[in-house]
Design a protein around this motif. Structure first.
Motif, short mmCIF file in Angstrom:
data_model
loop_
_atom_site.label_atom_id
_atom_site.label_comp_id
_atom_site.label_asym_id
_atom_site.label_seq_id
_atom_site.Cartn_x
_atom_site.Cartn_y
_atom_site.Cartn_z
N ARG A 80 0.83 -1.21 0.00
CA ARG A 80 0.00 0.00 0.00
C ARG A 80 0.86 1.26 0.00
O ARG A 80 0.56 2.23 -0.70
CB ARG A 80 -0.93 -0.02 1.21
N LEU A 81 1.93 1.25 0.78
CA LEU A 81 2.82 2.42 0.81
C LEU A 81 3.43 2.63 -0.57
O LEU A 81 3.50 3.76 -1.08
CB LEU A 81 3.91 2.22 1.86
N MET A 82 3.87 1.54 -1.21
CA MET A 82 4.50 1.65 -2.53
C MET A 82 3.51 2.10 -3.60
O MET A 82 3.88 2.75 -4.57
CB MET A 82 5.14 0.33 -2.93
N GLU A 83 2.22 1.77 -3.42
CA GLU A 83 1.20 2.20 -4.39
C GLU A 83 1.06 3.71 -4.45
O GLU A 83 0.57 4.27 -5.44
CB GLU A 83 -0.15 1.57 -4.03
N GLY A 84 1.53 4.40 -3.40
CA GLY A 84 1.48 5.86 -3.41
C GLY A 84 2.38 6.48 -4.46
O GLY A 84 2.23 7.66 -4.79
N SER A 85 3.32 5.70 -4.97
CA SER A 85 4.21 6.17 -6.03
C SER A 85 4.58 4.96 -6.88
O SER A 85 5.60 4.32 -6.66
CB SER A 85 5.46 6.82 -5.45
N PRO A 86 3.73 4.63 -7.87
CA PRO A 86 3.88 3.37 -8.61
C PRO A 86 5.21 3.19 -9.33
O PRO A 86 5.61 2.05 -9.60
CB PRO A 86 2.72 3.43 -9.62
N LYS A 87 5.91 4.26 -9.63
CA LYS A 87 7.19 4.15 -10.33
C LYS A 87 8.39 4.09 -9.38
O LYS A 87 9.53 3.98 -9.83
CB LYS A 87 7.36 5.32 -11.30
N ALA A 88 8.14 4.15 -8.08
CA ALA A 88 9.24 4.16 -7.12
C ALA A 88 9.91 2.80 -7.02
O ALA A 88 9.31 1.76 -7.28
CB ALA A 88 8.72 4.59 -5.74
N VAL A 89 11.18 2.82 -6.60
CA VAL A 89 11.90 1.59 -6.32
C VAL A 89 12.05 1.44 -4.81
O VAL A 89 11.92 2.39 -4.04
CB VAL A 89 13.29 1.57 -6.99
N PHE A 90 12.33 0.21 -4.41
CA PHE A 90 12.51 -0.09 -2.99
C PHE A 90 13.95 -0.49 -2.73
O PHE A 90 14.53 -1.30 -3.47
CB PHE A 90 11.58 -1.24 -2.57
N MET A 91 14.52 0.06 -1.63
CA MET A 91 15.89 -0.25 -1.23
C MET A 91 15.93 -0.69 0.22
O MET A 91 15.12 -0.25 1.04
CB MET A 91 16.80 0.96 -1.45
N HIS A 92 16.87 -1.56 0.52
CA HIS A 92 17.06 -2.11 1.88
C HIS A 92 18.53 -2.47 2.01
O HIS A 92 19.10 -3.10 1.12
CB HIS A 92 16.19 -3.35 2.04
N ASP A 93 19.14 -2.08 3.13
CA ASP A 93 20.57 -2.37 3.27
C ASP A 93 20.85 -3.84 3.63
O ASP A 93 21.99 -4.27 3.58
CB ASP A 93 21.23 -1.42 4.28
N LEU A 94 19.81 -4.58 3.99
CA LEU A 94 19.91 -6.00 4.34
C LEU A 94 20.84 -6.21 5.55
O LEU A 94 21.74 -5.41 5.77
CB LEU A 94 20.38 -6.83 3.14
N PRO A 95 20.63 -7.23 6.36
CA PRO A 95 19.66 -8.30 6.20
C PRO A 95 18.23 -7.82 6.44
O PRO A 95 18.01 -6.87 7.18
CB PRO A 95 20.06 -9.32 7.25
N ALA A 96 17.28 -8.51 5.79
CA ALA A 96 15.87 -8.14 5.89
C ALA A 96 15.11 -9.17 6.71
O ALA A 96 15.47 -10.35 6.74
CB ALA A 96 15.26 -8.05 4.50
N HIS A 97 14.05 -8.72 7.34
CA HIS A 97 13.13 -9.59 8.08
C HIS A 97 11.74 -9.38 7.51
O HIS A 97 11.03 -8.45 7.89
CB HIS A 97 13.19 -9.29 9.58
N ARG A 98 11.38 -10.25 6.56
CA ARG A 98 10.08 -10.14 5.91
C ARG A 98 8.97 -10.24 6.96
O ARG A 98 9.01 -11.10 7.83
CB ARG A 98 9.93 -11.22 4.86
N GLY A 99 8.01 -9.34 6.84
CA GLY A 99 6.91 -9.32 7.80
C GLY A 99 7.16 -8.37 8.96
O GLY A 99 6.25 -8.14 9.76
N GLU A 100 8.37 -7.82 9.06
CA GLU A 100 8.65 -6.80 10.07
C GLU A 100 8.79 -5.44 9.37
O GLU A 100 7.79 -4.78 9.12
CB GLU A 100 9.88 -7.17 10.88
N GLU A 101 10.01 -5.04 9.02
CA GLU A 101 10.18 -3.71 8.43
C GLU A 101 9.68 -3.63 6.99
O GLU A 101 9.45 -2.53 6.48
CB GLU A 101 11.66 -3.28 8.50
#
Length: 316
Positions: free
Chosen positions: A259-280
């Motif tokens: 939903r947050l990403m839908e606010g800007s459909p052309k945006a990309v997502f970045m994460h420095d990793l490691p990631a915890h899916r379902g948290e951040e």
């Protein structure tokens, strides 16, 4: 070993604007060459010895600097958290003096105060690179800027929304982005977990000189329209703990979702990793088509090589 003046990277604020941009552009150049299937190995560190000392866990940064040093022709010496006589009471200053007589570069992750890194840098023989301290993760920001340059062609004019804790990665991101023109950085951090006043003040001072803006709020309301990048980091920063036992409740709203990403459909997502899916971040975002997080991770190698080359060029 002959005496020389060494280039150190303890904070992004140690770099002149031309140096910061030069490292980023070199990292992007190496990344582009790799994408075209061209070789990136070189001889910039031939006959040098690089020490890699990590007290805290690391996958990307340690591998990037180790691989990068080898690809540039250096020899490598690695140290674990229990390997040095610091554990038996040798002073930080003595350790730095000894290391500087045997190594050309020391890449160190202390996850503590940068004072120790500054002490090791108080000599003219060995370059010291901060691979993450408690206050700042400068090589991560250089990777992020390299990734933005590769994806967008330039950093100037971008709007970046950062969601999550005002940790060392967020601090470095603010100190780096604010030195480009026309950038808007919106930090949305949980109450009580924002950037320090010092970092926010320094970033805003940089931004004022470049017609950019660094703003921080503690909610997700009224996000900028048509932002270019959504960025987050893990809620539990490496090597840290939170005093509030109920901190997860405070952090729960600060998640990057579809939903947050839908606010800007052309945006990309970045994460420095490691990631915890379902948290951040949700799995759908991290593993979705907008995510460039794993390209970002690969760029850590090319950015590390650019940092190593810069250190040795300054030292020559």
């Amino acid at each position: 070993m002959t005496k020389r003046t060494s280039g150190h990277l303890i904070s992004l604020d140690d770099l002149a604007d031309s140096q910061l941009r030069g490292i980023v552009e070199r990292g992007a150049e190496l990344s582009s060459r790799a994408a075209r299937g061209e070789g990136v190995n070189g001889t910039a560190l031939a006959r040098d010895v690089v020490g890699v000392y990590f007290r805290k866990t690391s996958t990307r940064t340690r591998t990037a600097f180790s691989s990068g040093a080898l690809r540039l022709g250096a020899g490598l010496v690695t140290f674990g958290p229990g390997d040095l006589q610091l554990n038996t009471g040798e002073t930080t200053e003595d350790t730095g003096q000894v290391m500087s007589r045997m190594l050309d570069v020391l890449v160190a992750r202390t996850a503590g105060s940068p004072r120790e890194l500054r002490a090791w840098a108080a000599q003219r023989r060995m370059s010291v690179i901060n691979a993450m301290s408690a206050d700042e993760h400068p090589t991560q920001a250089l990777t992020d800027l390299t990734t933005l340059t590769r994806h967008f062609g330039a950093v100037d004019g971008l709007t970046v929304v950062y969601v999550g804790e005002g940790n060392n990665s967020a601090a470095a991101l603010a100190l780096g982005l604010s030195r480009y023109r026309g950038v808007r950085l919106e930090l949305r951090t949980p109450p009580g977990y924002g950037l320090t006043g010092d970092v926010l003040g320094r970033a805003r001072q940089h931004a004022a000189a470049y017609g950019s803006a660094v703003e921080e709020r503690h909610d997700l309301d009224d996000l900028p329209a048509d932002f270019d990048v959504a960025y987050t980091t893990r809620w539990q920063t490496t090597g840290t703990s939170k005093p509030d036992p109920d901190w997860r409740t405070v952090f729960a709203p600060f998640q990057v979702t579809e939903r947050l990403m839908e606010g800007s459909p052309k945006a990309v997502f970045m994460h420095d990793l490691p990631a915890h899916r379902g948290e951040e971040v949700t799995a759908g975002v991290l593993d979705g088509p907008a995510s460039i997080a794993f390209d970002q991770a690969e760029n850590k190698l090319y950015s590390a090589m650019a940092v190593l080359e810069w250190c040795r060029a300054v030292s020559a």
